[in-house]
Scaffold this active site. Sequence first.
Site, PDB file in Angstrom:
ATOM      1  N   SER A 140      40.770  35.889  41.790  1.00 29.58           N
ATOM      2  CA  SER A 140      42.211  35.657  41.809  1.00 29.58           C
ATOM      3  C   SER A 140      42.908  36.983  41.577  1.00 29.58           C
ATOM      4  O   SER A 140      42.313  37.936  41.064  1.00 29.58           O
ATOM      5  CB  SER A 140      42.602  34.671  40.697  1.00 29.58           C
ATOM      6  N   TYR A 153      42.958  31.935  32.151  1.00 25.87           N
ATOM      7  CA  TYR A 153      42.646  32.093  33.575  1.00 25.87           C
ATOM      8  C   TYR A 153      42.293  33.544  33.888  1.00 25.87           C
ATOM      9  O   TYR A 153      41.340  33.822  34.615  1.00 25.87           O
ATOM     10  CB  TYR A 153      43.834  31.624  34.417  1.00 25.87           C
TER      11      TYR A 153
END
Length: 253
Positions: A140, A153
Amino acid sequence: MRLQNKVAIITAGASGMGKAGAKLFSKEGAIVNILDINEESGQAVVEEIEASGGKAHFYRTDMTSVEDIKATVDKITDKYRKIDILWNHAGTPGPGGVDQVEEDGFDFALDLNVKSGFFLTKYVLPFMKDNGGSIIFTSSISGLVGSYFSPVYSTAKGGVSNMVRALAMSLGEHKIRVNSVCPGFTETPMLKEFLARDEDDDMEANANKVLSRVPLGRFAYAEDVANAALFLASDESVYITGVNLPVDGGYTA
């Protein structure tokens, strides 16, 4: 066709980017094995691919269970005896700010984002070493820069990004390439979980905040990420390994 007769595994292939990748890989000639916990949606993707003349199979797999992962790999490799492409796509946004994180949410985020891909790679390796292949992770932009919305995250995806580099170094001698796609904010069912983790979050305001930092002026589409993964899966990227490729409209620039 760019993936003619290649045997591919895609995790979380029942929706979003994984589904777009499964359809695209099949269109390019791959035999696609979809791993997901959502059986109904996964079977629907297989039917859609088969209706278009492609080859696909679905395996209900809990990607947080190492035992389940191994059992699925055994079924696939018993049938094909080789794996050419592995896309470790399964992941979750995880909880929000530090003050909102409980141990079970932290553990689930690490299990699904990091542990699942690590062990699936481990069990696929014996069936890829003889002929080489391509392993792709979904990291990501939050694995490249800090996430404003979720430190958990960023912790997980940062681990994925560095795992890609480490595996690229250790597996190169087997002609196995290891890379990742690093999506920015992408229009999938999971987008609202990124933009509004809490009831008090203003999703529209958060969306505008993100878009103000995207030079290309829009969120990514699932197909944008699938196209990047196709490039990394194909022989067109035969001399590329250890790369975490942003697919973010310029956000991290």
